[in-house]
Enzyme design. Sequence first.
Site, PDB file in Angstrom:
ATOM      1  N   THR A  86      -5.676  -1.384  -9.282  1.00 38.54           N
ATOM      2  CA  THR A  86      -6.312  -0.632  -9.105  1.00 38.54           C
ATOM      3  C   THR A  86      -6.404   0.480 -10.298  1.00 38.54           C
ATOM      4  O   THR A  86      -7.489   1.055 -10.826  1.00 38.54           O
ATOM      5  CB  THR A  86      -5.747   0.660  -7.739  1.00 38.54           C
ATOM      6  OG1 THR A  86      -5.675   0.260  -6.651  1.00 38.54           O
ATOM      7  CG2 THR A  86      -6.682   1.529  -7.459  1.00 38.54           C
ATOM      8  N   GLU A 131      -1.543   4.982   2.618  1.00 39.92           N
ATOM      9  CA  GLU A 131      -1.534   3.161   2.747  1.00 39.92           C
ATOM     10  C   GLU A 131      -0.832   3.086   4.403  1.00 39.92           C
ATOM     11  O   GLU A 131      -0.833   4.308   4.849  1.00 39.92           O
ATOM     12  CB  GLU A 131      -0.456   2.839   1.931  1.00 39.92           C
ATOM     13  CG  GLU A 131       0.279   3.033   0.388  1.00 39.92           C
ATOM     14  CD  GLU A 131       0.809   2.355  -0.222  1.00 39.92           C
ATOM     15  OE1 GLU A 131       0.603   1.279  -0.123  1.00 39.92           O
ATOM     16  OE2 GLU A 131       0.295   2.661  -1.902  1.00 39.92           O
ATOM     17  N   LYS A 154       9.174  11.903  -8.169  1.00 42.71           N
ATOM     18  CA  LYS A 154       7.964  12.623  -9.355  1.00 42.71           C
ATOM     19  C   LYS A 154       9.258  13.425  -9.908  1.00 42.71           C
ATOM     20  O   LYS A 154       9.364  14.034 -10.515  1.00 42.71           O
ATOM     21  CB  LYS A 154       6.815  12.729  -8.682  1.00 42.71           C
ATOM     22  CG  LYS A 154       6.211  11.962  -8.979  1.00 42.71           C
ATOM     23  CD  LYS A 154       5.379  11.926  -7.807  1.00 42.71           C
ATOM     24  CE  LYS A 154       3.973  10.528  -7.909  1.00 42.71           C
ATOM     25  NZ  LYS A 154       2.781  11.055  -6.829  1.00 42.71           N
ATOM     26  N   GLY A 164      -0.912  11.788 -11.195  1.00 42.51           N
ATOM     27  CA  GLY A 164      -2.182  11.303 -11.885  1.00 42.51           C
ATOM     28  C   GLY A 164      -2.856  11.556 -12.683  1.00 42.51           C
ATOM     29  O   GLY A 164      -2.482  11.541 -14.418  1.00 42.51           O
TER      30      GLY A 164
HETATM   31  N1  LIG Z   1      -3.288   3.218  -7.719  1.00 40.76           N
HETATM   32  C1  LIG Z   1      -3.045   4.881  -7.849  1.00 40.76           C
HETATM   33  O1  LIG Z   1      -3.623   5.626  -7.754  1.00 40.76           O
HETATM   34  C2  LIG Z   1      -1.299   4.951  -9.007  1.00 40.76           C
HETATM   35  C3  LIG Z   1      -1.346   6.710  -9.653  1.00 40.76           C
HETATM   36  C4  LIG Z   1      -0.758   7.065 -10.411  1.00 40.76           C
HETATM   37  C5  LIG Z   1       0.447   5.781 -11.210  1.00 40.76           C
HETATM   38  N2  LIG Z   1       0.538   4.546 -10.425  1.00 40.76           N
HETATM   39  C6  LIG Z   1       0.765   3.422 -10.465  1.00 40.76           C
HETATM   40  O2  LIG Z   1       0.522   2.929 -11.463  1.00 40.76           O
HETATM   41  C7  LIG Z   1       1.177   1.163 -10.671  1.00 40.76           C
HETATM   42  C8  LIG Z   1       0.083   0.776 -10.366  1.00 40.76           C
HETATM   43  O3  LIG Z   1      -0.547   0.715  -9.507  1.00 40.76           O
HETATM   44  P1  LIG Z   1      -1.731   0.022  -8.464  1.00 40.76           P
HETATM   45  O4  LIG Z   1      -2.500   1.171  -7.350  1.00 40.76           O
HETATM   46  O5  LIG Z   1      -2.620   0.136  -9.540  1.00 40.76           O
HETATM   47  O6  LIG Z   1      -1.092  -1.037  -8.228  1.00 40.76           O
HETATM   48  P2  LIG Z   1      -2.454  -2.332  -7.616  1.00 40.76           P
HETATM   49  O7  LIG Z   1      -3.801  -1.670  -7.404  1.00 40.76           O
HETATM   50  O8  LIG Z   1      -1.331  -3.146  -6.396  1.00 40.76           O
HETATM   51  O9  LIG Z   1      -2.420  -3.417  -8.964  1.00 40.76           O
HETATM   52  C9  LIG Z   1      -0.734  -3.861  -8.870  1.00 40.76           C
HETATM   53  C10 LIG Z   1      -1.074  -4.951 -10.389  1.00 40.76           C
HETATM   54  O10 LIG Z   1       0.216  -5.368 -10.712  1.00 40.76           O
HETATM   55  C11 LIG Z   1      -0.032  -6.866 -10.776  1.00 40.76           C
HETATM   56  N3  LIG Z   1       1.006  -8.181 -10.397  1.00 40.76           N
HETATM   57  C12 LIG Z   1       2.020  -7.666  -9.373  1.00 40.76           C
HETATM   58  N4  LIG Z   1       3.822  -7.990  -9.604  1.00 40.76           N
HETATM   59  C13 LIG Z   1       2.930  -8.914 -10.806  1.00 40.76           C
HETATM   60  C14 LIG Z   1       4.123  -9.626 -11.313  1.00 40.76           C
HETATM   61  N5  LIG Z   1       5.021  -9.740 -10.297  1.00 40.76           N
HETATM   62  N6  LIG Z   1       3.785  -9.828 -12.261  1.00 40.76           N
HETATM   63  C15 LIG Z   1       2.355  -9.839 -12.635  1.00 40.76           C
HETATM   64  N7  LIG Z   1       2.052  -8.874 -12.633  1.00 40.76           N
HETATM   65  C16 LIG Z   1       2.047  -8.498 -11.009  1.00 40.76           C
HETATM   66  C17 LIG Z   1      -1.300  -7.403  -9.551  1.00 40.76           C
HETATM   67  O11 LIG Z   1      -1.624  -8.679  -9.724  1.00 40.76           O
HETATM   68  P3  LIG Z   1      -2.551  -9.011  -8.953  1.00 40.76           P
HETATM   69  O12 LIG Z   1      -4.053  -8.402  -9.153  1.00 40.76           O
HETATM   70  O13 LIG Z   1      -2.972 -10.730  -8.967  1.00 40.76           O
HETATM   71  O14 LIG Z   1      -2.539  -8.816  -7.361  1.00 40.76           O
HETATM   72  C18 LIG Z   1      -2.514  -5.925 -10.031  1.00 40.76           C
HETATM   73  O15 LIG Z   1      -2.789  -6.465 -10.539  1.00 40.76           O
HETATM   74  C19 LIG Z   1       2.357   1.530 -10.093  1.00 40.76           C
HETATM   75  O16 LIG Z   1       3.849   1.708 -10.832  1.00 40.76           O
HETATM   76  C20 LIG Z   1       1.768   3.129  -9.531  1.00 40.76           C
HETATM   77  O17 LIG Z   1       2.896   3.612  -9.067  1.00 40.76           O
HETATM   78  C21 LIG Z   1      -0.822   4.127  -9.689  1.00 40.76           C
END
Ligand SMILES: NC(=O)c1ccc[n+]([C@@H]2O[C@H](COP(=O)([O-])OP(=O)(O)OC[C@H]3O[C@@H](n4cnc5c(N)ncnc54)[C@H](OP(=O)(O)O)[C@@H]3O)[C@@H](O)[C@H]2O)c1
Length: 441
Positions: free
Chosen positions: A19, A195, A210, A139
């Site tokens: 994401t 979720e 946080k 964010g």
């Molecule tokens: N989403 C939000 O609004 C938001 C806001 C603030 C902070 N965050 C933080 O940002 C981070 C990412 O969040 P997200 O929502 O973008 O997560 P996400 O959509 O689940 O994406 C995770 C990514 O990491 C990859 N991945 C997972 N495990 C892995 C591993 N062991 N080795 C290599 N790649 C791996 C996944 O690969 P695949 O694509 O192949 O599955 C995917 O591309 C988290 O720490 C979250 O707390 C998110």
Amino acid sequence: MTIPAPTRTLNVAMLGCGTVGSQVARLILGQADDLAARTGAHLNLVSIAVVNAHKARPGIDKSLFTTDSQALVERTDLDIIIEVMGGVEGTRELVAEALGRGTSVVTANKALLAAHGAELTTIAHEHGADLYYEAAVAGAIPIIRPLRESLVGDEITLVIGIVNGTTNYILDQMTSHGADYADALAEAQRLGYAEADPTADVEGYDAAAKAAILATLAFHTSVHFDQVYCEGISQLTAADVTAVGRLGFVLKLLAVAQLAEDDQISVRVHPVILPQSHPLASVGGAYNAIFVESRAAGRLMFMGPGAGGEPTASAVMGDLVTVARNRVRGVAGPAPTSYTDRVVATMGDTECSYYLSFEVADRPGVLAQAASVFGSHGVSLHTVSQIPGDEGDPGRDVPSATLAIMTHRTREHVIRDCVKELEGSPFLRGRVRLLRVEGVK
Ligand SMILES: NC(=O)c1ccc[n+]([C@@H]2O[C@H](COP(=O)([O-])OP(=O)(O)OC[C@H]3O[C@@H](n4cnc5c(N)ncnc54)[C@H](OP(=O)(O)O)[C@@H]3O)[C@@H](O)[C@H]2O)c1
């Protein structure tokens, strides 16, 4: 003014492309010229580690993807790694490896920082690398840099905020539409704000991570996730929301980091009732907002989208540009300090104002008896309201009334003693509802 073309190239790699990561990758690739002009270097995206390298990711060249995250962090030609894959164990080793090699890291991972921030900060410092994490809290809202840099010459006394959009949306639905907790949660899940497993949000763990990060920066003391008192919203009812609404208050899940007069700090996440006039009270939907008080600056408020791919990517990009500029100048940015080493108070020793409501037998003298329980524990009362009940159940000869009491500030262990005594009193019917209050002097 003509900006000279950068002569330097910085190699950037990413862990994760979901994401947040997919938006970051597109911004790096799509704004290459602007980023070069702003940093003084070409930012060359060389590799992205993911789980599934064959997944379609529009706008990002397939040749960039690898599933070997270990080999990625061991590359010797990297300047900056952006960690947006999430997770704690496993991710910690990868980030530590990168920092230990002098590669700067930008991360959005609050859970990682709340558990291992001190260790990773030390590794970064010892190896001349940067560790930046604006996106880890709230964010798109700039709050890490204001605490780490803009306000670092001031003394911060309070950081209090809505740092979890999911719970704010649920409580907003309960307040505005009288929805029950379960219905509001189901609606949040249907709209993608919660979720399928909402535990981390509704039980307050996400906000607690946080809170640990905010407290660490605000008070120059390393605060670990385990030191944060945490209570979520799953026990709140529509009746709680209605009752506090009648008194001119709203219910919010807040992260609170506070400096006490004895120089201890209190770091906690729990439901709070706030006067409707408080700046945080009107922050609705999935928005985040953080209110900061400091000795010289006074009161500051930060508000905006607290999650989502693009808003979070904005914060990551801000860090990327800052870290790239540092690299071009051959320096690392200022590391957060933990020199004050303050004690994190237990919840029992923390001072709050409290709201207690309980049903009593509606007969002369009961109000005085209830008030005397507080008096005997040295608790001073701010307001006492009596809400008449029904004329009495057919099985009861005395009708009931609800007492809603708000106290002045007192330590939590004292108020818990009051609750114990009230619950052992013959005039009490049922249990005492206890909520903490902020924003009331
Ligand atoms: N989403 C939000 O609004 C938001 C806001 C603030 C902070 N965050 C933080 O940002 C981070 C990412 O969040 P997200 O929502 O973008 O997560 P996400 O959509 O689940 O994406 C995770 C990514 O990491 C990859 N991945 C997972 N495990 C892995 C591993 N062991 N080795 C290599 N790649 C791996 C996944 O690969 P695949 O694509 O192949 O599955 C995917 O591309 C988290 O720490 C979250 O707390 C998110």
